[in-house]
Design an enzyme around this catalytic site. Sequence first.
Site, PDB file in Angstrom:
ATOM      1  N   SER A 111       6.168   5.099  12.093  1.00 57.93           N
ATOM      2  CA  SER A 111       5.450   5.269  11.178  1.00 57.93           C
ATOM      3  C   SER A 111       5.468   5.553   9.503  1.00 57.93           C
ATOM      4  O   SER A 111       6.415   5.532   8.938  1.00 57.93           O
ATOM      5  CB  SER A 111       4.248   6.635  10.944  1.00 57.93           C
ATOM      6  N   LYS A 112       4.847   4.640   8.606  1.00 60.21           N
ATOM      7  CA  LYS A 112       4.532   4.718   7.423  1.00 60.21           C
ATOM      8  C   LYS A 112       4.837   5.959   6.559  1.00 60.21           C
ATOM      9  O   LYS A 112       5.065   5.921   5.413  1.00 60.21           O
ATOM     10  CB  LYS A 112       3.199   3.851   6.408  1.00 60.21           C
ATOM     11  N   ARG A 113       4.511   7.436   6.955  1.00 56.83           N
ATOM     12  CA  ARG A 113       4.262   8.583   6.394  1.00 56.83           C
ATOM     13  C   ARG A 113       5.781   8.622   7.023  1.00 56.83           C
ATOM     14  O   ARG A 113       6.291   9.790   6.151  1.00 56.83           O
ATOM     15  CB  ARG A 113       3.420   9.302   7.678  1.00 56.83           C
ATOM     16  N   SER A 146       0.698  -1.183  -0.106  1.00 59.85           N
ATOM     17  CA  SER A 146       0.010   0.427  -0.091  1.00 59.85           C
ATOM     18  C   SER A 146       0.959   1.349  -0.225  1.00 59.85           C
ATOM     19  O   SER A 146       0.700   2.506   0.217  1.00 59.85           O
ATOM     20  CB  SER A 146      -0.728  -0.130   1.162  1.00 59.85           C
TER      21      SER A 146
END
Length: 325
Positions: free
Chosen positions: A254-256, A16
Amino acid sequence: MEQGKAVVGRFAPSPSGRMHLGNVFCALIAWLSARSCGGRVVLRQEDLDPERCPRRYADLLEDDLRWLGLDWDEGGSAGGPHGPYFQSERTAIYLQYYECLKARGLVYPCFCSRAELHAAQAPHLADGTVLYSGRCRSLSPAERQALAQKRKPAGRLIVPDEEIAFDDLLYGRYRENLAAACGDFLVRRSDGVFAYQLAVVVDDALMGVNQVVRGRDLLSSTPRQIYIYRLLGFPEPSFGHIPLLLAPDGTRLSKRDRALDLGALRARFSPRELLGLLAWSGGLLPQPRLVSAQELIPLFSWSRLPREDIRLPRSLWEEDGAKTG
Ligand code: GLU
């Protein structure tokens, strides 16, 4: 897992977004665990929700794995005997097992909205799901019919009030009573997409995977999955959960945090530098040094991995940091 059988491990990322350092650590340990005993590796792309997982991320992920030197024997775009290896292409297979559970009276339609679930004041689990009260289990056929006019139902699997236990390769004995821990859980969403818990079991079983290695955030999903293995009569794999990587201040990555995705990291590090850092973080090297994935194979042992989550060095975030000789 049966004694004496060749290990079949896997890497099952959800594409994703660009691969993240946490995913790399997981891929590395899963790969080393299989390769260190001469085992095979399957790559399965968990793009169950195709809207969140455009194919370009899966392509980038394969490219990132190749760049790291983490190869696989079947799966991904290379295909193989147990394909397709993209969950988005396996819906008909999930449907077959779902229908089988339904025909046995083990799945019922659930009409609860997210808001209703959250308003129910049930305790929330660590992964954000709610301990389900069983509210829709006892609806009469007439009530179900009336509700179905207004809303599409999700599918919930009835869980037993008994303990499910397994021996984790790192964390040892882990046990949970599903009725107390999560209640009847979702195996299909109301939009028709099959839930991770069902898909992952069906896929691992049909792909012959007998060793599941993944982050410890999924430890509490494992009893649910073992329950499905047992219901469907599949042999249970062994499970090894691994510590999570943390930022220097101890918070979850975090993926961010784009600084730690492979797009950014590839611009700053060589694969050997990155692998050296991860291997050191995972207790496989006394200091970070340049190393290839192949060179790490003889150094791997489950007994070397820490159980506590791993704080990454601040230097990873610094422009010229973490360079190793
Ligand atoms: N696809 C899941 C993830 O990327 C992992 C599933 C698993 O390893 O069982 O978080």
